[in-house]
Design an enzyme around this catalytic site. Sequence first.
Site, mmCIF file in Angstrom:
data_model
loop_
_atom_site.group_PDB
_atom_site.id
_atom_site.type_symbol
_atom_site.label_atom_id
_atom_site.label_comp_id
_atom_site.label_asym_id
_atom_site.label_seq_id
_atom_site.Cartn_x
_atom_site.Cartn_y
_atom_site.Cartn_z
ATOM 1 N N ARG A 62 50.314 -0.159 81.380
ATOM 2 C CA ARG A 62 49.676 -1.150 80.525
ATOM 3 C C ARG A 62 48.338 -0.592 80.052
ATOM 4 N NH1 ARG A 62 53.884 -2.889 79.809
ATOM 5 N NH2 ARG A 62 54.710 -4.997 80.133
ATOM 6 N N GLU A 69 46.584 -3.550 70.844
ATOM 7 C CA GLU A 69 47.830 -3.291 70.124
ATOM 8 C C GLU A 69 48.074 -4.393 69.096
ATOM 9 O OE1 GLU A 69 51.035 -2.879 72.913
ATOM 10 O OE2 GLU A 69 50.046 -1.302 74.054
ATOM 11 N N HIS A 79 54.201 1.703 71.765
ATOM 12 C CA HIS A 79 54.822 0.807 72.750
ATOM 13 C C HIS A 79 56.301 0.619 72.414
ATOM 14 C CE1 HIS A 79 53.606 -2.618 75.716
ATOM 15 N NE2 HIS A 79 54.770 -2.095 76.049
#
Length: 371
Positions: free
Chosen positions: A238, A267, A286
């Site tokens: 993360r 993000e 991601h």
Amino acid sequence: MNEIRKVVSTLWYDKDNYHTLRNVFPNAEFVYVDFYDKEKLEQEAKDADVALVLGDVPDCLLGENSLKWIACDHAGLNGSARPEVFAKNIFVTGAAGRSAPVLAEHCIYFMLQSCYHTKELLTAQEKGQWGVDGSDKWRGLYGRKVAILGMGNNGRMLADRLQALGMEIYAYDKYPVKGYDYISHKYCGLNGDTLDPILAECDFIVLTLALTDETYHMFDTEAFRKMKSNAVLINMARGGIVDTAALTQALEDGAIGGAGLDVIEEEPFPSDHPLWRMPNVYITPHMTPQVPNRAGRSIEIIRENARRFVAGEPMLNLLKPTDTFQSGNGNSGWARLTQSNLSKEEIAKIPLEKFLGKRGWTDPSEWNYLD
């Protein structure tokens, strides 16, 4: 022994997978609700025993209801690790492990990019240039030292593959690392072990641990100072585990050798950030490629947890109070979409299948029946 009489689900599955999921609970009423219809979800949960939710635990399930178990179709549960969720005193589980094989591949992809200086080789290829300055000093993965921080599903899967590649593995976890006799360097946070010897020795530092208040900004300026100057940081966990400003400075100063980032604190990542243009940084948005039928793997985790729930056995991927995360925003990427309170009109303007995959059905009656 626990009983499951009603299940409510917001999962975004195709018809075949939903039919399989429905049959995991043959003796229960099974109700589908669109993930964005928070009002209906709250209403249906009032007399439900189990909720299967897309993303993290939505606030609408934290009120008065009969829920005993919420299963999040989501690997990292930091967005659910909130005091108000723990206050419900019910089981909350995740889908960790469903994508572990390809997450391990993704880690190795970043490592190989660094070893083979992919950006330099592609630039040379475009120029029709034979040979790259300094390539005689490049080294592969074999015989090099790698740290895996977090020996859960992803860390264990990665360890098996890196062992096959002949790397020397350093494993760190909060809890003792059991088994894995081929790993000669094992460290345990609860035993007082620190990251210092790992950071000083390893050529690659791979993050596969959970984001909690303990791990938030674990990699800060001080941690980067302790790493080898040619070491590469890989974050598959993360974004909040790494202080982005400190990482950027460490790379600009040459304090570390490079980075592979699939997750970043913010993000989507701003297009003008200097990390995008650093020659020794590789970024993916991601987006680890999926395993075949990822939903099917999630369903098998739900199936096993349903069995354990009824039998009163310990649940897989259970969220614990020690996982609490209040140090930053736990949501990232499409998780913000699933937690939003957009109206049906606003949702209609969003190409959901682009973000969540093709569903292929319009009416739950197409799959909501028992074999």
